[in-house]
Design a protein around this motif. Sequence first.
Motif, mmCIF file in Angstrom:
data_model
loop_
_atom_site.group_PDB
_atom_site.id
_atom_site.type_symbol
_atom_site.label_atom_id
_atom_site.label_comp_id
_atom_site.label_asym_id
_atom_site.label_seq_id
_atom_site.Cartn_x
_atom_site.Cartn_y
_atom_site.Cartn_z
ATOM 1 N N LEU A 275 0.558 -1.135 0.321
ATOM 2 C CA LEU A 275 0.179 -0.062 -0.320
ATOM 3 C C LEU A 275 0.639 1.169 -0.086
ATOM 4 O O LEU A 275 1.055 1.967 -0.074
ATOM 5 N N LEU A 276 2.054 1.469 0.659
ATOM 6 C CA LEU A 276 2.721 2.479 0.752
ATOM 7 C C LEU A 276 3.244 2.437 -0.228
ATOM 8 O O LEU A 276 3.939 3.816 -1.325
ATOM 9 N N GLU A 277 4.448 1.529 -1.314
ATOM 10 C CA GLU A 277 4.596 1.428 -2.751
ATOM 11 C C GLU A 277 4.161 2.477 -3.933
ATOM 12 O O GLU A 277 4.336 2.642 -4.315
ATOM 13 N N ILE A 278 2.532 1.470 -3.485
ATOM 14 C CA ILE A 278 1.432 2.773 -4.256
ATOM 15 C C ILE A 278 1.477 3.764 -4.670
ATOM 16 O O ILE A 278 1.494 4.175 -5.472
ATOM 17 N N LEU A 279 1.742 4.442 -3.185
ATOM 18 C CA LEU A 279 1.624 6.039 -2.987
ATOM 19 C C LEU A 279 2.600 6.860 -3.904
ATOM 20 O O LEU A 279 2.763 7.188 -4.753
ATOM 21 N N ILE B 183 4.343 8.364 3.459
ATOM 22 C CA ILE B 183 2.740 9.543 3.277
ATOM 23 C C ILE B 183 2.865 10.500 3.073
ATOM 24 O O ILE B 183 1.568 11.346 2.713
ATOM 25 N N ALA B 184 4.378 11.773 3.366
ATOM 26 C CA ALA B 184 4.100 12.270 3.556
ATOM 27 C C ALA B 184 4.364 13.629 2.005
ATOM 28 O O ALA B 184 3.797 14.186 1.806
ATOM 29 N N GLU B 185 5.127 12.245 1.532
ATOM 30 C CA GLU B 185 5.670 12.707 0.192
ATOM 31 C C GLU B 185 4.389 12.776 -0.160
ATOM 32 O O GLU B 185 4.370 13.690 -1.804
ATOM 33 N N PHE B 186 3.629 12.006 -0.261
ATOM 34 C CA PHE B 186 2.432 11.456 -0.988
ATOM 35 C C PHE B 186 1.246 12.735 -1.044
ATOM 36 O O PHE B 186 0.819 13.409 -1.727
ATOM 37 N N LEU B 187 1.150 13.424 0.881
ATOM 38 C CA LEU B 187 0.796 14.120 1.003
ATOM 39 C C LEU B 187 1.162 15.590 -0.270
ATOM 40 O O LEU B 187 0.281 16.591 -0.559
ATOM 41 N N ALA B 188 2.285 16.074 0.142
ATOM 42 C CA ALA B 188 2.889 17.162 -0.991
ATOM 43 C C ALA B 188 2.611 17.384 -1.937
ATOM 44 O O ALA B 188 2.726 18.192 -2.779
ATOM 45 N N LYS B 189 2.594 15.988 -2.958
ATOM 46 C CA LYS B 189 2.575 15.633 -4.294
ATOM 47 C C LYS B 189 0.996 15.578 -5.226
ATOM 48 O O LYS B 189 0.430 15.744 -5.992
ATOM 49 N N SER B 190 0.294 15.413 -3.979
ATOM 50 C CA SER B 190 -1.593 15.199 -5.019
ATOM 51 C C SER B 190 -2.107 16.350 -4.700
ATOM 52 O O SER B 190 -1.987 17.290 -4.790
ATOM 53 N N SER C 92 -5.155 16.009 -5.449
ATOM 54 C CA SER C 92 -6.863 16.270 -4.812
ATOM 55 C C SER C 92 -6.552 16.568 -4.117
ATOM 56 O O SER C 92 -5.901 15.663 -3.281
ATOM 57 N N GLU C 93 -7.565 17.674 -3.311
ATOM 58 C CA GLU C 93 -7.522 18.410 -1.872
ATOM 59 C C GLU C 93 -8.426 17.069 -1.374
ATOM 60 O O GLU C 93 -8.437 17.009 -0.390
ATOM 61 N N GLU C 94 -9.095 15.768 -1.835
ATOM 62 C CA GLU C 94 -10.504 15.057 -1.025
ATOM 63 C C GLU C 94 -9.127 14.274 -0.764
ATOM 64 O O GLU C 94 -9.080 13.396 0.320
ATOM 65 N N THR C 95 -8.287 14.349 -1.439
ATOM 66 C CA THR C 95 -7.117 13.196 -0.734
ATOM 67 C C THR C 95 -6.262 13.163 -0.207
ATOM 68 O O THR C 95 -5.852 12.700 0.797
ATOM 69 N N GLN C 96 -5.634 14.936 -0.310
ATOM 70 C CA GLN C 96 -5.310 15.211 0.813
ATOM 71 C C GLN C 96 -5.595 15.265 1.922
ATOM 72 O O GLN C 96 -5.212 15.246 3.338
ATOM 73 N N GLU C 97 -6.697 15.259 2.073
ATOM 74 C CA GLU C 97 -8.014 15.165 3.408
ATOM 75 C C GLU C 97 -7.663 13.739 3.796
ATOM 76 O O GLU C 97 -7.326 14.054 4.787
#
Length: 241
Positions: free
Chosen positions: A108-112, A152-159, A161-166
């Motif tokens: 799951l983490l690698e998917i991000l 997870i933090a890197e994905f938050l920074a790059k995402s 989609s605001e919905e996904t970020q939330e």
Amino acid sequence: MTSVKEQAAISRLLSFLQDWDNAGKVARSHILNNFIETNQGKTAPELEQEFSQGASLFLVRLTTWLRLTYMTGSRLDKLLRSIGIFLSAVSSNRYLVEFLEVGGALTLLEILALKEIEEEDKKESIKLLQVISNSGRKYKELICESYGVRSIAEFLAKSKSEETQEEVQVLLDSLIHSNPKYQNQVYKGLIALLPCASPKAQQLSLQTLRTAQSIIGTTHPGIVDSVLKVLRTMHLEVQYE
């Protein structure tokens, strides 16, 4: 001695599993659609009844298919939602352990981090990580030990989609609670997010940092400079936080 009714149920299970094993990508998609529609919200005992006490036999097939296909860029949303039915079911600890024992959390983490995977699929991955984190302290530690906070933090920074970020914020908030061994790691990960280019990620990080600060108590020396730099932003929602 097995009753006629039990024999019929076992026969249906074996037929279902054989259909899955022999199915191609399109047919498996239809099987997943039916599974989601039929089993959404069921408890673990209800799933066992549905699968004649053999639900784990289907879960292991879903997990195996995920591990075989996630790096190919194939759509994963139905597959992840189906796995989620098992992991989020009431009294589902057995399914959770089975999923984690084969490296489910790491997958799951690698998917991000994979560019080939759709944002919607990554959001489903985050939701499964939420389920794992909310299952208890040892599961939060497992995510953190798998370099989860950084991913997870890197994905938050790059995402984008605001919905996904939330959804990511919900996960980080879960990881900061009841996780004394790694709460400082989550705290530092939130601070590291402050200079990122995404205003939404900055806003959500600041919101979660307020909670983290109350849990940690001691202020990290790097937070002052990071917050002062964020105050220069032109985005009012970030300044407000």
